[in-house]
Design a protein around this motif. Structure first.
Motif, PDB file in Angstrom:
ATOM      1  N   LEU A   1       0.199 -23.252 -18.173  1.00 12.47           N
ATOM      2  CA  LEU A   1      -0.972 -22.690 -17.511  1.00 12.47           C
ATOM      3  C   LEU A   1      -2.275 -23.263 -18.065  1.00 12.47           C
TER       4      LEU A   1
ATOM      5  N   HIS B   1      11.976  -6.107 -11.550  1.00  6.98           N
ATOM      6  CA  HIS B   1      12.554  -5.660 -12.824  1.00  6.98           C
ATOM      7  C   HIS B   1      13.450  -4.466 -12.519  1.00  6.98           C
TER       8      HIS B   1
ATOM      9  N   VAL C   1      13.203   4.683 -14.140  1.00  7.97           N
ATOM     10  CA  VAL C   1      12.333   5.729 -13.608  1.00  7.97           C
ATOM     11  C   VAL C   1      12.988   6.436 -12.430  1.00  7.97           C
TER      12      VAL C   1
ATOM     13  N   MET D   1       2.930   5.450 -12.037  1.00  2.49           N
ATOM     14  CA  MET D   1       3.298   6.305 -10.911  1.00  2.49           C
ATOM     15  C   MET D   1       4.697   5.986 -10.373  1.00  2.49           C
ATOM     16  N   LEU D   2       5.222   4.809 -10.703  1.00  2.00           N
ATOM     17  CA  LEU D   2       6.489   4.363 -10.108  1.00  2.00           C
ATOM     18  C   LEU D   2       7.594   5.393 -10.323  1.00  2.00           C
ATOM     19  N   GLY D   3       8.253   5.755  -9.232  1.00  2.00           N
ATOM     20  CA  GLY D   3       9.365   6.702  -9.338  1.00  2.00           C
ATOM     21  C   GLY D   3       8.959   8.132  -9.025  1.00  2.00           C
TER      22      GLY D   3
ATOM     23  N   GLU E   1       5.768   8.840  -7.124  1.00  2.00           N
ATOM     24  CA  GLU E   1       4.490   8.507  -6.520  1.00  2.00           C
ATOM     25  C   GLU E   1       3.940   9.682  -5.723  1.00  2.00           C
TER      26      GLU E   1
ATOM     27  N   LEU F   1       6.059  -0.271  -3.053  1.00  3.30           N
ATOM     28  CA  LEU F   1       5.985  -0.276  -4.520  1.00  3.30           C
ATOM     29  C   LEU F   1       7.389  -0.265  -5.114  1.00  3.30           C
ATOM     30  N   ARG F   2       8.238   0.603  -4.565  1.00  3.46           N
ATOM     31  CA  ARG F   2       9.612   0.701  -5.081  1.00  3.46           C
ATOM     32  C   ARG F   2      10.402  -0.562  -4.770  1.00  3.46           C
TER      33      ARG F   2
ATOM     34  N   ALA G   1      13.896  -1.644 -15.063  1.00  3.61           N
ATOM     35  CA  ALA G   1      12.748  -0.744 -15.198  1.00  3.61           C
ATOM     36  C   ALA G   1      12.736   0.257 -14.053  1.00  3.61           C
TER      37      ALA G   1
ATOM     38  N   ARG H   1       0.797  -1.220   0.000  1.00  3.82           N
ATOM     39  CA  ARG H   1       0.000   0.000   0.000  1.00  3.82           C
ATOM     40  C   ARG H   1       0.835   1.277   0.000  1.00  3.82           C
ATOM     41  N   THR H   2       2.155   1.148   0.131  1.00  2.33           N
ATOM     42  CA  THR H   2       2.936   2.380   0.253  1.00  2.33           C
ATOM     43  C   THR H   2       3.972   2.507  -0.866  1.00  2.33           C
ATOM     44  N   LYS H   3       4.478   3.718  -0.949  1.00  2.00           N
ATOM     45  CA  LYS H   3       5.537   4.045  -1.895  1.00  2.00           C
ATOM     46  C   LYS H   3       6.764   3.179  -1.639  1.00  2.00           C
TER      47      LYS H   3
ATOM     48  N   ILE I   1      14.813   5.191  -9.804  1.00  2.00           N
ATOM     49  CA  ILE I   1      14.980   4.551  -8.494  1.00  2.00           C
ATOM     50  C   ILE I   1      16.387   3.978  -8.439  1.00  2.00           C
TER      51      ILE I   1
ATOM     52  N   VAL J   1       3.936  -7.564 -13.149  1.00  2.00           N
ATOM     53  CA  VAL J   1       2.994  -7.909 -12.085  1.00  2.00           C
ATOM     54  C   VAL J   1       2.353  -6.672 -11.445  1.00  2.00           C
ATOM     55  N   PHE J   2       2.679  -5.492 -11.957  1.00  2.00           N
ATOM     56  CA  PHE J   2       2.051  -4.266 -11.449  1.00  2.00           C
ATOM     57  C   PHE J   2       0.919  -3.848 -12.383  1.00  2.00           C
TER      58      PHE J   2
ATOM     59  N   PHE K   1      10.277  -3.137 -23.166  1.00  2.00           N
ATOM     60  CA  PHE K   1       9.508  -2.242 -22.300  1.00  2.00           C
ATOM     61  C   PHE K   1      10.011  -2.274 -20.881  1.00  2.00           C
ATOM     62  N   MET K   2      10.140  -1.108 -20.305  1.00  2.00           N
ATOM     63  CA  MET K   2      10.572  -1.001 -18.924  1.00  2.00           C
ATOM     64  C   MET K   2       9.335  -0.948 -18.032  1.00  2.00           C
ATOM     65  N   LEU K   3       8.582  -2.017 -18.076  1.00  2.00           N
ATOM     66  CA  LEU K   3       7.351  -2.100 -17.296  1.00  2.00           C
ATOM     67  C   LEU K   3       7.436  -3.327 -16.409  1.00  2.00           C
ATOM     68  N   ILE K   4       6.790  -3.243 -15.264  1.00  2.00           N
ATOM     69  CA  ILE K   4       6.813  -4.381 -14.351  1.00  2.00           C
ATOM     70  C   ILE K   4       5.532  -5.180 -14.549  1.00  2.00           C
TER      71      ILE K   4
ATOM     72  N   GLU L   1       0.079   1.618 -11.335  1.00  2.00           N
ATOM     73  CA  GLU L   1       1.288   1.484 -10.510  1.00  2.00           C
ATOM     74  C   GLU L   1       2.545   1.703 -11.342  1.00  2.00           C
TER      75      GLU L   1
ATOM     76  N   LEU M   1       0.156   5.034  -0.875  1.00  2.00           N
ATOM     77  CA  LEU M   1       0.088   5.393  -2.283  1.00  2.00           C
ATOM     78  C   LEU M   1      -1.258   6.020  -2.609  1.00  2.00           C
TER      79      LEU M   1
END
Lengths: 426, 504
Positions: free
Chosen positions: B266, A298, A305, B99-101, B103, A290-291, A301, A285-287, A307, B91-92, B86-89, B96, B111
């Motif tokens: 699966l 990943h 951004v 907003m990453l980086g 937030e 998430l980070r 990734a 639930r928090t920043k 981090i 499982v998010f 792609f620089m995407l996660i 999310e 969040l």
């Protein structure tokens, strides 16, 4: 041909095929067979009494008297019925629901307790109370493991963190005479072990599993050495930490069964309740969470951004060490009341198993740790009431149950994608 | 915002990836960076984005020198990037990831997902994207994932947007939509750097073109330049853009595939009821966007997939359920799509790699002993025949360039007695010279009377090689069409639409 109409479109999602999984019914059948052989064929006569309240409780519940043979037979019939139902579900390519496995496990365990306690009394509240207490170091350890692995560093050193925490908390609490100082010292000890793990695995890119194993051996050797040279030289001064008293929370502790189990514990257990919730809430639930999860899933990734991957890993591994070290204090300040050589006895590795059994989720890992704690305490209680079951068998059974539970319940497990992989920038 | 790169030099050990590169991107222009794979385009952009530190040179934004210690600095300065991978996660959720980086948080670091959702919806509405902020990124098709990348960059108010090979994963229709989005961004004043090696796209959308070869800027071109001019500039010599081939002389059906299903771990049907024939002496190209079951289909033919139902036969003998060893012995040659992962052992020498799938019998092995003398002779011969550029046949395969690695794989497979040749992405990531060579060998194989299956996500390659084209979408074959089918029809089929007049 160039004039194209689109009369037909293919569905955008893939069709799924039906795969019949026979894992659950086979596991049920094996346990049902064991149940028939032990509880019916090798059945016992007498009355098994389950005590639900202590004398001091405000609300008294009457004990349950189970006629041993009849109860066992009825429960085994129930087990057979569940197995048949699961087989029917699987033959129709349907999933066996989780509640069915839980029902099966409860029925099996009830039958086992009834059979083992023929002519004896089992204190159910005592059994569960001990479960919560014995799970404490496992839960703290697995919380540390969850955080560390979620951020991308495999934490095999939980055992070392627990042991270091146990040692330093005993020493500091004895010298200062203050158990709270011992708690802080336990966290410091866990963090120190984490620093070594973090420096070697993040800065020097040594294989994380190997660093973890080496740290466990190092901490075991170091604490044993200091125990025999320093702590035993003056036990009253160096190794007699004050223990935390049990605190009963008013009203809540008077709830039948649950009250004594959950709310007549030491302060370490109350902090544990808070820690489980805070770690879960923080992760999802928090920043911060998430980070942390982004870095473990990943890292590249996360880097793009803005981090900073390796510092994030470093400090979160340190936090993980603090939590695991805190759990180590349970051994000295919560239960035994003094440090002995290698007193954690593999709890760190069981916590590691709980992390994976709990699929890297703090709540599930806690439940897994409770299952392991129950296993340990069951063996204590049955040993204490002197049931006729061989102690070697008691030692073995809970783990066998766990292995089958993992095989039958936990299907395709996916950990954090980048766990164990160092992040190296060009 | 005006972006200027001055004298950028970036080295990796002894390799100079960027050599004194100057580049200026004016505000509100689409600037194409054209070059072959490995020319240094992505390296340059990673320097710009702060992922790499250049040895020499500087980055200027509106004539102010910038110092980027990491991508965070570049983003704050207004540079956004849509990465090739792609620089995407996965499982998010979309929100999310966006907003990453940066937030927005409430009490205790909680969040503020609602704000992120609103941002996603707002940008989606502006560009007509249909993106659900709560969808998990891993569940989205690649085209939509790319839009999430664009939303992510725009949510940080990027003034300069870098697209790194954005069309590699898109259908032709999605590519057209992307071009529209780029033009829309440009009209809003965003400067765009568009990195690609596809000439068609460059000419369609670029305002200016800079060509990079071997880490150096070799010239500028205008979008009106012809394909062959651009190609010559990119490669450094004139190249044949079309494959020379005679009309096919198809014989009887060699490979017959009927009702093939492949089920993944699966339980999803990644290949769904696929049937086709390949006749001796023809090339059947399997077209489609990456990840629509082509990989699994070729692996099923080779016996590499565990859950396969249906029938595969070659010249009348069934291959269904046979081990990989037996299928290879039946005369199936296979070029896997990832040569470094499945095609070669990087730590082995070229010679060892050339005998990799014949290590169980003479002439390479007798009585359990490697016949090194024979192997050396054989390897030398293949090195010359396939023009493998290397120090010696004892160089490690991992040290070769992509094109030469692919020649090793090709030499190994084509020097066996083949009854069927299956090539998956045979020219991915290799230089134009090698592409010409690979294409010629494939046509020669066809002309020798062998059925050939080529899987490619590059429409250019499909059109150049194919006698017939099967288009795959979501595990099914949408239709099998003649080799001269117009590209726009193929494009629609790659999106799963069955044009009228095509037998599915």
């Amino acid at each position: 041909m160039t004039t194209t109409t689109a009369p037909e479109s293919i569905s955008a999602s893939l069709e799924s095929a039906t795969i019949k999984s026979w894992k659950a019914p086979i596991a049920y059948a094996i346990f049902t067979l064991i149940a028939i052989l032990l509880f019916v064929v090798n059945g016992r006569d007498g009355v098994s009494r389950f005590r639900l309240s202590n004398e001091a409780d405000v609300i008294q519940l009457a004990p349950i008297d189970n006629p041993t043979r009849l109860t066992c037979i009825l429960l085994v019939v129930l087990l057979i019925a569940i197995t048949v139902y699961a087989t029917w579900l699987s033959s129709r390519a349907k999933r066996v629901p989780l509640w069915l496995t839980i029902l099966f496990a409860v029925a099996f365990m009830w039958a086992f307790l009834t059979w083992a306690a023929a002519g004896e009394t089992i204190p159910i509240t005592g059994l569960l109370l001990g479960t919560v207490a014995l799970s404490a170091p496992l839960i703290f350890g697995s919380l540390g493991g969850v955080i560390s692995e979620r951020v991308g560093v495999v934490n095999v050193a939980i055992e070392g963190q627990l042991l270091a925490g146990a040692f330093l908390s005993a020493f500091v609490a004895s010298v200062t005479g203050n158990p709270w100082a011992g708690l802080v010292a336990a966290m410091v000890a866990g963090v120190l072990v984490s620093f070594m793990l973090a420096v070697f695995s993040i800065r020097y890119i040594v294989d994380q599993v190997i660093v973890g194993v080496v740290l466990n051996v190092l901490v075991a050797g170091l604490t044993s050495f200091l125990y025999s040279t320093v702590l035993t030289s003056n036990t009253p001064l160096f190794n007699s930490p004050p223990r935390f008293p049990r605190i009963s929370i008013p009203i809540l502790s008077e709830i039948p069964i649950l009250g004594p189990v959950l709310f007549r514990q030491t302060v370490i257990i109350y902090i544990m309740y808070i820690a489980v919730f805070v770690v879960w809430w923080g992760l999802f639930r928090t920043k911060w969470g998430l980070r942390l999860r982004a870095v473990g899933e990943h890292p590249q990734a996360a880097d793009t951004v803005g981090i900073r991957v390796n510092p994030t890993r470093f400090w979160n591994v340190a936090i993980a060490g603090a939590i695991a070290g805190f759990g180590g204090a349970y051994f000295t300040l919560g239960s035994v009341g003094g440090f002995t050589k290698e007193m954690t006895a593999g709890a760190g590795f069981i916590a590691l198993a709980a992390v994976i059994f709990g699929r890297w989720d703090p709540i599930r890992a806690t439940l897994a740790a409770l299952l392991f704690g129950f296993a340990t305490n069951l063996q204590n209680v049955l040993g204490a009431i002197g049931s006729g079951v061989p102690s070697e068998f008691l030692l073995m059974l809970p783990y066998v149950v766990t292995i089958f539970a993992v095989a039958g319940l936990v299907g395709y497990v996916r950990g954090p994608a980048a766990s164990g992989k160092p992040y190296i920038k060009a | 915002m005006k972006l200027e790169l001055r004298g950028i030099t970036k080295r990796f050990g002894s390799l100079v990836a960027n050599d004194d590169i100057d580049l200026t991107i004016e505000p509100g222009e689409i600037h194409c960076l054209l070059g072959e794979n490995g020319a240094g385009k992505s390296t340059l952009m990673n320097v710009l984005y702060g992922l790499y530190q250049a040895e020499e040179g500087e980055v200027l934004l509106d004539d102010v020198v910038q110092r980027f210690a990491g991508p965070g600095d570049a983003m704050r300065a207004g540079i956004g990037m849509v990465h090739q991978h792609f620089m995407l996660i996965p499982v998010f959720s979309v929100a999310e990831n966006v907003m990453l980086g940066h937030e927005e948080t409430g009490f205790g670091g909680r969040l503020n997902l609602d704000a992120a959702r609103a941002k996603v919806r707002e940008i989606s509405a502006r560009f007509g994207f249909h993106v659900d902020p709560d969808a998990l990124v891993g569940d989205l098709p690649v085209g939509v994932q790319q839009r999430v990348e664009i939303i992510k960059a725009l949510s940080r108010d990027a003034k300069v947007l870098v697209f790194d090979e954005p069309t590699a994963v898109l259908t032709p229709q999605e590519t057209d939509e992307l071009m529209t989005i780029m033009r829309q961004l440009k009209s809003e004043g965003t400067s765009i750097v568009f990195i690609t090696h596809k000439l068609r796209e460059v000419r369609e959308v670029a305002d200016r073109i800079t060509v990079i070869r071997l880490g150096k800027v070799v010239g500028e071109a205008s979008p009106t330049a012809s394909n062959s001019e651009l190609a010559a500039l990119m490669v450094g010599r004139s190249v044949e853009l079309t494959v020379q081939k005679e009309p096919a002389q198809p014989g009887p059906a060699g490979l017959i595939v009927r009702n093939l299903d492949v089920i993944d771990h699966l339980g999803l049907k990644v290949v769904n009821n696929v049937s086709f024939d390949v006749r001796a002496g023809e090339i059947l190209a399997i077209a489609g966007v990456q990840g629509n079951g082509q990989t699994e289909l070729t692996e099923a033919i080779l016996g590499l997939q565990p859950r396969v139902t249906g029938e595969i036969s070659l010249n009348g003998t069934s291959l269904t359920g046979l081990s990989v060893r037996k299928i290879l012995n039946a005369g199936v040659g296979f070029v896997p799509e990832d040569r470094t992962e499945d095609g070669l052992v990087g730590q082995f020498t070229i010679a060892e790699n050339l005998m990799l799938d014949r290590s169980d019998r003479p002439p390479f092995v007798k009585n359990g002993n490697l016949q090194l003398g024979f192997l050396a002779e054989f390897a030398q011969e293949k090195k010359d025949e396939f023009d493998i550029r290397c120090e010696s046949i004892y160089s490690r395969a991992g040290q070769l360039s992509g094109g030469n690695q692919q020649k090793v794989v090709l030499a190994r497979e084509l020097s066996r007695d083949l009854k069927l040749f299956v090539a998956s992405q045979p020219t991915r990531g290799i230089d134009v010279g090698s592409i010409e060579f690979v294409h010629k060998r494939m046509v020669a194989t066809r002309d020798a009377g062998i059925p050939v299956v080529v899987v490619s996500t590059e429409l250019d390659e499909v059109v150049a090689l194919a006698d017939r084209i099967a288009v795959m979408y979501r595990g099914s074959i949408v239709g099998i069409v003649p080799g001269n089918t117009p590209r726009d029809v193929l494009g629609l089929m790659m999106a799963g639409e069955v044009p009228s007049g095509v037998a599915a």
